[in-house]
Structures are given as C-alpha cells and as structure tokens.
Scaffold this motif. Structure first.
Motif, PDB file in Angstrom:
ATOM      1  N   MET A 293       0.819  -1.037   0.005  1.00  0.00           N
ATOM      2  CA  MET A 293       0.006  -0.038   0.227  1.00  0.00           C
ATOM      3  C   MET A 293       0.991   1.214   0.082  1.00  0.00           C
ATOM      4  N   PHE A 294       0.387   2.418   0.329  1.00  0.00           N
ATOM      5  CA  PHE A 294       0.863   3.394   0.473  1.00  0.00           C
ATOM      6  C   PHE A 294       1.554   3.723   1.698  1.00  0.00           C
ATOM      7  N   ALA A 295       2.552   4.961   1.677  1.00  0.00           N
ATOM      8  CA  ALA A 295       3.172   5.048   2.726  1.00  0.00           C
ATOM      9  C   ALA A 295       2.400   5.511   4.009  1.00  0.00           C
ATOM     10  N   LYS A 296       2.802   5.194   4.983  1.00  0.00           N
ATOM     11  CA  LYS A 296       1.843   5.371   6.539  1.00  0.00           C
ATOM     12  C   LYS A 296       1.604   6.595   6.634  1.00  0.00           C
ATOM     13  N   GLU A 297       2.516   7.667   6.248  1.00  0.00           N
ATOM     14  CA  GLU A 297       1.950   9.105   6.641  1.00  0.00           C
ATOM     15  C   GLU A 297       0.698   9.613   5.753  1.00  0.00           C
ATOM     16  N   ILE A 298       0.609   8.878   4.343  1.00  0.00           N
ATOM     17  CA  ILE A 298      -0.591   9.113   3.732  1.00  0.00           C
ATOM     18  C   ILE A 298      -1.910   8.662   4.719  1.00  0.00           C
ATOM     19  N   TYR A 299      -1.873   7.585   5.292  1.00  0.00           N
ATOM     20  CA  TYR A 299      -3.244   7.106   5.853  1.00  0.00           C
ATOM     21  C   TYR A 299      -3.185   8.005   7.427  1.00  0.00           C
ATOM     22  N   ILE A 300      -2.270   8.447   7.663  1.00  0.00           N
ATOM     23  CA  ILE A 300      -2.136   9.438   9.071  1.00  0.00           C
ATOM     24  C   ILE A 300      -2.922  10.626   8.557  1.00  0.00           C
ATOM     25  N   ARG A 301      -2.620  11.098   7.193  1.00  0.00           N
ATOM     26  CA  ARG A 301      -3.136  12.321   6.832  1.00  0.00           C
ATOM     27  C   ARG A 301      -4.688  12.316   6.615  1.00  0.00           C
ATOM     28  N   ARG A 302      -4.902  11.174   6.060  1.00  0.00           N
ATOM     29  CA  ARG A 302      -6.202  10.950   5.645  1.00  0.00           C
ATOM     30  C   ARG A 302      -7.232  10.802   6.940  1.00  0.00           C
ATOM     31  N   ARG A 303      -6.749  10.030   7.992  1.00  0.00           N
ATOM     32  CA  ARG A 303      -7.388  10.128   9.271  1.00  0.00           C
ATOM     33  C   ARG A 303      -7.470  11.374   9.836  1.00  0.00           C
ATOM     34  N   SER A 304      -6.543  12.064   9.942  1.00  0.00           N
ATOM     35  CA  SER A 304      -6.579  13.377  10.564  1.00  0.00           C
ATOM     36  C   SER A 304      -7.658  14.677   9.712  1.00  0.00           C
ATOM     37  N   ALA A 305      -7.470  14.149   8.537  1.00  0.00           N
ATOM     38  CA  ALA A 305      -8.510  15.232   7.715  1.00  0.00           C
ATOM     39  C   ALA A 305      -9.702  14.658   8.069  1.00  0.00           C
ATOM     40  N   LEU A 306     -10.101  13.697   7.973  1.00  0.00           N
ATOM     41  CA  LEU A 306     -11.767  12.814   8.430  1.00  0.00           C
ATOM     42  C   LEU A 306     -12.028  13.501   9.829  1.00  0.00           C
ATOM     43  N   CYS A 307     -11.016  13.570  10.561  1.00  0.00           N
ATOM     44  CA  CYS A 307     -11.365  14.067  11.964  1.00  0.00           C
ATOM     45  C   CYS A 307     -11.525  15.436  12.073  1.00  0.00           C
ATOM     46  N   GLY A 308     -10.927  16.122  11.257  1.00  0.00           N
ATOM     47  CA  GLY A 308     -11.257  17.435  10.996  1.00  0.00           C
ATOM     48  C   GLY A 308     -12.601  17.806  10.291  1.00  0.00           C
ATOM     49  N   LYS A 309     -13.108  16.903   9.470  1.00  0.00           N
ATOM     50  CA  LYS A 309     -14.294  17.213   8.943  1.00  0.00           C
ATOM     51  C   LYS A 309     -15.646  16.541   9.782  1.00  0.00           C
ATOM     52  N   MET A 310     -15.438  15.580  10.297  1.00  0.00           N
ATOM     53  CA  MET A 310     -16.373  15.164  11.514  1.00  0.00           C
ATOM     54  C   MET A 310     -16.414  16.031  12.713  1.00  0.00           C
ATOM     55  N   GLY A 311     -15.356  16.475  13.057  1.00  0.00           N
ATOM     56  CA  GLY A 311     -15.494  17.443  14.433  1.00  0.00           C
ATOM     57  C   GLY A 311     -15.278  16.790  15.712  1.00  0.00           C
ATOM     58  N   SER A 312     -16.221  15.836  15.968  1.00  0.00           N
ATOM     59  CA  SER A 312     -16.414  15.117  17.207  1.00  0.00           C
ATOM     60  C   SER A 312     -16.955  13.754  16.891  1.00  0.00           C
ATOM     61  N   GLY A 313     -16.755  12.882  18.028  1.00  0.00           N
ATOM     62  CA  GLY A 313     -17.499  11.846  18.009  1.00  0.00           C
ATOM     63  C   GLY A 313     -16.508  10.495  17.623  1.00  0.00           C
ATOM     64  N   LEU A 314     -16.922   9.348  17.816  1.00  0.00           N
ATOM     65  CA  LEU A 314     -16.026   8.338  17.283  1.00  0.00           C
ATOM     66  C   LEU A 314     -16.533   7.644  16.062  1.00  0.00           C
ATOM     67  N   ILE A 315     -15.428   7.223  15.279  1.00  0.00           N
ATOM     68  CA  ILE A 315     -15.510   7.022  13.635  1.00  0.00           C
ATOM     69  C   ILE A 315     -15.132   5.427  13.703  1.00  0.00           C
ATOM     70  N   LEU A 316     -16.178   4.486  13.511  1.00  0.00           N
ATOM     71  CA  LEU A 316     -15.948   3.130  13.470  1.00  0.00           C
ATOM     72  C   LEU A 316     -16.062   2.710  12.108  1.00  0.00           C
ATOM     73  N   ILE A 317     -15.035   1.985  11.695  1.00  0.00           N
ATOM     74  CA  ILE A 317     -14.584   1.608  10.240  1.00  0.00           C
ATOM     75  C   ILE A 317     -14.363   0.215  10.436  1.00  0.00           C
ATOM     76  N   PRO A 318     -15.288  -0.883  10.193  1.00  0.00           N
ATOM     77  CA  PRO A 318     -15.032  -2.087  10.242  1.00  0.00           C
ATOM     78  C   PRO A 318     -14.311  -2.630   8.852  1.00  0.00           C
ATOM     79  N   GLY A 319     -13.256  -3.553   9.025  1.00  0.00           N
ATOM     80  CA  GLY A 319     -12.831  -4.122   7.819  1.00  0.00           C
ATOM     81  C   GLY A 319     -13.761  -5.488   7.313  1.00  0.00           C
ATOM     82  N   ASN A 320     -13.156  -5.879   6.205  1.00  0.00           N
ATOM     83  CA  ASN A 320     -14.389  -7.321   6.008  1.00  0.00           C
ATOM     84  C   ASN A 320     -13.705  -8.437   6.707  1.00  0.00           C
ATOM     85  N   MET A 321     -14.397  -9.478   6.922  1.00  0.00           N
ATOM     86  CA  MET A 321     -14.065 -10.747   7.376  1.00  0.00           C
ATOM     87  C   MET A 321     -13.832 -11.691   6.305  1.00  0.00           C
ATOM     88  N   LEU A 322     -13.221 -12.932   6.552  1.00  0.00           N
ATOM     89  CA  LEU A 322     -13.269 -13.843   5.560  1.00  0.00           C
ATOM     90  C   LEU A 322     -14.449 -14.215   5.363  1.00  0.00           C
TER      91      LEU A 322
END
Length: 201
Positions: free
Chosen positions: A1-30
């Motif tokens: 995948m991409f460099a870890k810094e890209i995912y850190i920036r994406r999560r930070s940007a998402l926090c900024g857009k949401m403002g508050s609360g917990l963001i729950l993102i489940p991955g898929n199972m087998l």
C-alpha cells in the motif's frame, strides 16, 4: 500500500471534517466457502483500506475525532497467541469502549454496512438490532468519506494508471482469443490469469 504518512493524513483530515464523536470503520472478514477455513478470495472493505491501508481480515478501526486517537481491534486472542504477541486489543475491548462512549452520550459514526457478518458485528458492538443499523448510520460520515475519496492524490493516480495497463492487457487477451469454438469460461480464465500475473486478483 502507500506510505503510512498518507493514511495518517487521511485520518487526520477525516477527524477535521467530522469534528467530534467516534468513527467506527470495520474491515471485511473472511467469507467461508464450504467450511470455516476454506474462504472465498478475500476483498478488503474499500473505506477501511483508504484510511488504514491494511489488507488483513477481521480488523476494526476506531478513530476518535475529538482527540485524534486511533486504534485497531481484531479477533480475540487465545492464551497460545498471547504468549507470542503479548496483550492485544480485542473486539471484547472495543465493545467495552463503545458501550462507555454510548453511556457518555458520544456519537458513534459508521457507514452503512453491506455484508451480513459486518451487520451482525456492528449490531453486537452497538447494542442494536441489525434491522435498526440503517436508521443510525452517519450521513455526515458518508458525506465526508465521499468528499475525500472523490479527490485523488498523485499516488492514487499512479496506481490508476498502472491499472489501465492491466485492463488493456486483459481486454486485448480476450479479443485475441475470440474465435469459433472458444467458450466464455476459457476467455474468463485467461483474463483472470492476466490480472493475477500482475498481482491483481
């Protein structure tokens, strides 16, 4: 995948857009084929990949939009596992964390689940009936994710351009094979082989 810094920036940007609360993102199972350990080809949830970049089954990501804290939770470990890995955050820990947040009146944001096993997991974690999940989905999160994912970064464009070449190779292989006596499954098998030869199953 991409460099870890890209995912850190994406999560930070998402926090900024949401403002508050917990963001729950489940991955898929087998998804089992004919018994538990014989699964279909694994395909990770696209939003989980976008924010966490991990192609491992049965993980759940939790982002705290207030603090920026991020945690990953997975299958509960056995004593034998813990000997090798040490203590790991489990789904049981996640449920405790979410239950506490709900009691505190914090908003839990999640995207509409599309797989049955994910619906059951979310229902259990959030104390909801599966049929009620749709009514509690986060429209704000849906809009934020859509807004972020519609704009492609240079690293994403590079990967898209690579996929164009794979698609070209698949289509030209199919065209060359089209002749009397060839059945569709032969062509389908050949173009799947082209995709897998590029590492894209």
């Amino acid at each position: 995948m991409f460099a870890k810094e890209i995912y850190i920036r994406r999560r930070s940007a998402l926090c900024g857009k949401m403002g508050s609360g917990l963001i729950l993102i489940p991955g898929n199972m087998l998804t089992p084929n004919n018994y538990l350990n014989n699964a279909y080809y694994f395909r990770q949830d696209s939003s989980f990949l976008y924010y966490f970049g991990l192609n491992t089954p049965a993980l759940v990501g939790l982002i705290d939009a207030d603090s920026g804290e991020v945690a990953l939770y997975g299958d509960d470990f056995t004593v034998e596992d813990i000997i090798w890995t040490g203590p790991q955050p489990s789904l049981r820990d996640l449920k405790t964390h979410l239950t506490k947040a709900i009691v505190q009146g914090r908003r839990i944001h999640y995207l509409p689940p599309y797989r049955g096993e994910t619906k059951l997991l979310l229902a259990d974690l959030l104390g909801l009936k599966p049929a009620a999940l749709h009514d509690h989905k986060s429209v704000e999160l849906m809009m934020a994710v859509a807004e972020m994912r519609e704009k492609k970064g240079p690293e994403e464009i590079e990967e898209l351009e690579k996929s164009f070449h794979i698609g070209y190779a698949m289509h030209t292989t199919a065209m060359k094979m089209c002749r009397p006596g060839i059945v569709e499954r032969e062509i389908a098998g050949a173009i799947e082989g082209v995709a897998k030869s590029y590492g894209s199953g």
